[in-house]
Write a protein that holds these residues in place. Sequence first.
Motif, PDB file in Angstrom:
ATOM      1  N   LYS A  44      29.605 142.097 -45.747  1.00  0.00           N
ATOM      2  CA  LYS A  44      30.027 143.036 -46.786  1.00  0.00           C
ATOM      3  C   LYS A  44      31.528 142.914 -46.975  1.00  0.00           C
ATOM      4  CE  LYS A  44      29.880 147.580 -46.096  1.00  0.00           C
ATOM      5  NZ  LYS A  44      29.320 148.946 -46.024  1.00  0.00           N
ATOM      6  N   ILE A  45      31.930 142.745 -48.248  1.00  0.00           N
ATOM      7  CA  ILE A  45      33.342 142.697 -48.612  1.00  0.00           C
ATOM      8  C   ILE A  45      33.625 143.879 -49.531  1.00  0.00           C
ATOM      9  CG2 ILE A  45      35.183 141.357 -49.701  1.00  0.00           C
ATOM     10  CD1 ILE A  45      33.456 138.856 -49.248  1.00  0.00           C
ATOM     11  N   ARG A  46      34.673 144.643 -49.248  1.00  0.00           N
ATOM     12  CA  ARG A  46      35.101 145.741 -50.110  1.00  0.00           C
ATOM     13  C   ARG A  46      36.569 145.554 -50.470  1.00  0.00           C
ATOM     14  NH1 ARG A  46      35.582 150.696 -48.276  1.00  0.00           N
ATOM     15  NH2 ARG A  46      34.920 151.700 -50.221  1.00  0.00           N
ATOM     16  N   SER A  47      36.914 145.877 -51.730  1.00  0.00           N
ATOM     17  CA  SER A  47      38.312 145.770 -52.135  1.00  0.00           C
ATOM     18  C   SER A  47      38.582 146.618 -53.373  1.00  0.00           C
ATOM     19  CB  SER A  47      38.678 144.317 -52.422  1.00  0.00           C
ATOM     20  OG  SER A  47      40.022 144.218 -52.864  1.00  0.00           O
ATOM     21  N   ASN A  48      39.802 147.114 -53.461  1.00  0.00           N
ATOM     22  CA  ASN A  48      40.276 147.769 -54.683  1.00  0.00           C
ATOM     23  C   ASN A  48      41.353 146.919 -55.362  1.00  0.00           C
ATOM     24  OD1 ASN A  48      42.501 148.117 -53.048  1.00  0.00           O
ATOM     25  ND2 ASN A  48      42.285 150.334 -52.836  1.00  0.00           N
ATOM     26  N   GLY A  49      41.396 145.650 -54.994  1.00  0.00           N
ATOM     27  CA  GLY A  49      42.405 144.739 -55.510  1.00  0.00           C
ATOM     28  C   GLY A  49      43.609 144.621 -54.599  1.00  0.00           C
ATOM     29  N   LYS A  50      43.916 145.695 -53.915  1.00  0.00           N
ATOM     30  CA  LYS A  50      45.010 145.689 -52.935  1.00  0.00           C
ATOM     31  C   LYS A  50      44.440 145.604 -51.518  1.00  0.00           C
ATOM     32  CE  LYS A  50      48.718 148.538 -51.021  1.00  0.00           C
ATOM     33  NZ  LYS A  50      49.450 149.841 -51.079  1.00  0.00           N
ATOM     34  N   ASP A  51      43.720 146.639 -51.124  1.00  0.00           N
ATOM     35  CA  ASP A  51      43.142 146.692 -49.777  1.00  0.00           C
ATOM     36  C   ASP A  51      41.858 145.872 -49.707  1.00  0.00           C
ATOM     37  OD1 ASP A  51      45.036 148.811 -48.744  1.00  0.00           O
ATOM     38  OD2 ASP A  51      44.098 149.872 -50.423  1.00  0.00           O
ATOM     39  N   MET A  52      41.623 145.236 -48.570  1.00  0.00           N
ATOM     40  CA  MET A  52      40.438 144.406 -48.379  1.00  0.00           C
ATOM     41  C   MET A  52      39.786 144.761 -47.044  1.00  0.00           C
ATOM     42  SD  MET A  52      41.908 140.670 -49.585  1.00  0.00           S
ATOM     43  CE  MET A  52      42.982 140.537 -48.143  1.00  0.00           C
ATOM     44  N   GLU A  53      38.455 144.799 -47.034  1.00  0.00           N
ATOM     45  CA  GLU A  53      37.689 145.025 -45.814  1.00  0.00           C
ATOM     46  C   GLU A  53      36.531 144.030 -45.751  1.00  0.00           C
ATOM     47  OE1 GLU A  53      38.195 149.916 -45.643  1.00  0.00           O
ATOM     48  OE2 GLU A  53      36.234 149.006 -46.054  1.00  0.00           O
ATOM     49  N   VAL A  54      36.207 143.578 -44.545  1.00  0.00           N
ATOM     50  CA  VAL A  54      35.032 142.727 -44.339  1.00  0.00           C
ATOM     51  C   VAL A  54      34.239 143.278 -43.159  1.00  0.00           C
ATOM     52  CG1 VAL A  54      34.145 140.419 -43.864  1.00  0.00           C
ATOM     53  CG2 VAL A  54      36.228 140.695 -45.235  1.00  0.00           C
ATOM     54  N   TYR A  55      32.930 143.435 -43.376  1.00  0.00           N
ATOM     55  CA  TYR A  55      32.013 143.904 -42.342  1.00  0.00           C
ATOM     56  C   TYR A  55      31.070 142.763 -41.956  1.00  0.00           C
ATOM     57  CZ  TYR A  55      33.367 148.621 -43.897  1.00  0.00           C
ATOM     58  OH  TYR A  55      34.060 149.755 -44.233  1.00  0.00           O
ATOM     59  N   PHE A  56      30.774 142.676 -40.677  1.00  0.00           N
ATOM     60  CA  PHE A  56      29.769 141.728 -40.178  1.00  0.00           C
ATOM     61  C   PHE A  56      28.668 142.527 -39.499  1.00  0.00           C
ATOM     62  CE2 PHE A  56      27.832 138.943 -37.023  1.00  0.00           C
ATOM     63  CZ  PHE A  56      27.617 137.784 -37.756  1.00  0.00           C
ATOM     64  N   ASN A  57      27.437 142.400 -40.011  1.00  0.00           N
ATOM     65  CA  ASN A  57      26.312 143.180 -39.484  1.00  0.00           C
ATOM     66  C   ASN A  57      26.674 144.670 -39.367  1.00  0.00           C
ATOM     67  OD1 ASN A  57      24.519 141.058 -39.407  1.00  0.00           O
ATOM     68  ND2 ASN A  57      24.854 140.600 -37.245  1.00  0.00           N
ATOM     69  N   ASP A  58      27.246 145.190 -40.467  1.00  0.00           N
ATOM     70  CA  ASP A  58      27.561 146.612 -40.642  1.00  0.00           C
ATOM     71  C   ASP A  58      28.742 147.111 -39.816  1.00  0.00           C
ATOM     72  OD1 ASP A  58      25.462 147.039 -42.520  1.00  0.00           O
ATOM     73  OD2 ASP A  58      24.019 147.184 -40.869  1.00  0.00           O
ATOM     74  N   GLU A  59      29.443 146.221 -39.102  1.00  0.00           N
ATOM     75  CA  GLU A  59      30.620 146.628 -38.335  1.00  0.00           C
ATOM     76  C   GLU A  59      31.878 146.133 -39.033  1.00  0.00           C
ATOM     77  OE1 GLU A  59      30.701 145.773 -34.184  1.00  0.00           O
ATOM     78  OE2 GLU A  59      28.562 146.196 -33.909  1.00  0.00           O
ATOM     79  N   LEU A  60      32.835 147.028 -39.246  1.00  0.00           N
ATOM     80  CA  LEU A  60      34.106 146.667 -39.853  1.00  0.00           C
ATOM     81  C   LEU A  60      34.860 145.726 -38.909  1.00  0.00           C
ATOM     82  CD1 LEU A  60      36.220 147.009 -42.106  1.00  0.00           C
ATOM     83  CD2 LEU A  60      37.081 149.017 -40.857  1.00  0.00           C
ATOM     84  N   LYS A  61      35.170 144.517 -39.405  1.00  0.00           N
ATOM     85  CA  LYS A  61      35.791 143.503 -38.558  1.00  0.00           C
ATOM     86  C   LYS A  61      37.156 143.038 -39.055  1.00  0.00           C
ATOM     87  CE  LYS A  61      32.452 142.855 -35.509  1.00  0.00           C
ATOM     88  NZ  LYS A  61      32.677 143.019 -34.054  1.00  0.00           N
ATOM     89  N   PHE A  62      37.451 143.334 -40.337  1.00  0.00           N
ATOM     90  CA  PHE A  62      38.701 142.823 -40.901  1.00  0.00           C
ATOM     91  C   PHE A  62      39.231 143.801 -41.936  1.00  0.00           C
ATOM     92  CE2 PHE A  62      40.767 140.818 -44.519  1.00  0.00           C
ATOM     93  CZ  PHE A  62      41.759 140.047 -43.948  1.00  0.00           C
ATOM     94  N   THR A  63      40.538 144.067 -41.893  1.00  0.00           N
ATOM     95  CA  THR A  63      41.234 144.805 -42.948  1.00  0.00           C
ATOM     96  C   THR A  63      42.518 144.059 -43.270  1.00  0.00           C
ATOM     97  OG1 THR A  63      42.419 146.216 -41.367  1.00  0.00           O
ATOM     98  CG2 THR A  63      40.317 147.041 -42.233  1.00  0.00           C
ATOM     99  N   GLY A  64      42.933 144.137 -44.534  1.00  0.00           N
ATOM    100  CA  GLY A  64      44.158 143.454 -44.929  1.00  0.00           C
ATOM    101  C   GLY A  64      44.561 143.838 -46.333  1.00  0.00           C
ATOM    102  N   ILE A  65      45.670 143.245 -46.778  1.00  0.00           N
ATOM    103  CA  ILE A  65      46.215 143.443 -48.115  1.00  0.00           C
ATOM    104  C   ILE A  65      46.156 142.113 -48.851  1.00  0.00           C
ATOM    105  CG2 ILE A  65      48.215 144.185 -49.466  1.00  0.00           C
ATOM    106  CD1 ILE A  65      47.037 146.394 -47.768  1.00  0.00           C
ATOM    107  N   SER A  66      45.708 142.124 -50.101  1.00  0.00           N
ATOM    108  CA  SER A  66      45.620 140.877 -50.864  1.00  0.00           C
ATOM    109  C   SER A  66      47.007 140.291 -51.097  1.00  0.00           C
ATOM    110  CB  SER A  66      44.924 141.119 -52.212  1.00  0.00           C
ATOM    111  OG  SER A  66      45.760 141.846 -53.094  1.00  0.00           O
ATOM    112  N   GLU A  67      47.071 138.982 -51.141  1.00  0.00           N
ATOM    113  CA  GLU A  67      48.350 138.304 -51.348  1.00  0.00           C
ATOM    114  C   GLU A  67      48.975 138.686 -52.692  1.00  0.00           C
ATOM    115  OE1 GLU A  67      50.018 133.830 -50.742  1.00  0.00           O
ATOM    116  OE2 GLU A  67      48.358 134.039 -52.161  1.00  0.00           O
TER     117      GLU A  67
END
Length: 247
Positions: A187-210
């Motif tokens: 699962k990938i979530r983003s508002n254009g600035k903030d980014m999140e990636v989940y693996f098997n429903d667990e949040l594994k990555f957060t960041g800011i888009s370049e």
Amino acid sequence: MKKIAVKFLALIAFVTLLNCSGSDSPEYNIEEEQEEQEEQDSGIPLTPHEGIPSPFNLFTVIDDDVERKDFNTVSKWYEESANKQIFKLFIGDEFVGERKHARTEAGQGLKWKEGAEWHTFEATMMPSDKLHETYTIAQLFAGCCGPQLRVEVRSNGRIHVGSRSNGNIRISSDEDWANGAKSFKIKIRSNGKDMEVYFNDELKFTGISEESTLGNIDALYHFRWGVYSNNKMIKNLSNTVTNITRV
């Protein structure tokens, strides 16, 4: 001898009559084969199957932007049924553009600029194999400026997230997730600035888009998913994608 020949010919005629009038008649089999062939020739429909997000275009090794009305021209690389997409690459596949690569990906359709609203891509994926190098199965992409993050399959079958402004980290457990027999949820979530990636429903990555860090508020973002390799294919590869949500 003439009587024997006549009897033999009569026997052949009788056997032929039985074959033509029985349930296994050649005409019946031909009709079945014709029906099966018609189903195979029907191809990818203009209306997406149930559970398939719409709209989206296909980026492939023979055309870098294919609309749905032309999907049958690239059906060698893309297969679709209810709630399932299969993205394929074959030995020798290569696209020669600004740089060489091989890909079969879905993308575009849903686009947004940086803002308060979050958008989500979620799917279950099952890559068929590993390569000798990293390849990509999903992206958050800025149309002007390239991928903001990539979900990657490493040569050992581990799943990573790579990002221009946030480095590269493993998000899966330490095992082979690319053996053609094991699926996982991305699962990938983003508002254009903030980014999140989940693996098997667990949040594994957060960041800011370049693009956000560069102050590019006009960048248009969208999701891409399928298979993308940076080099000419040296083996067949596929990614089976099910349970797809894009909002």
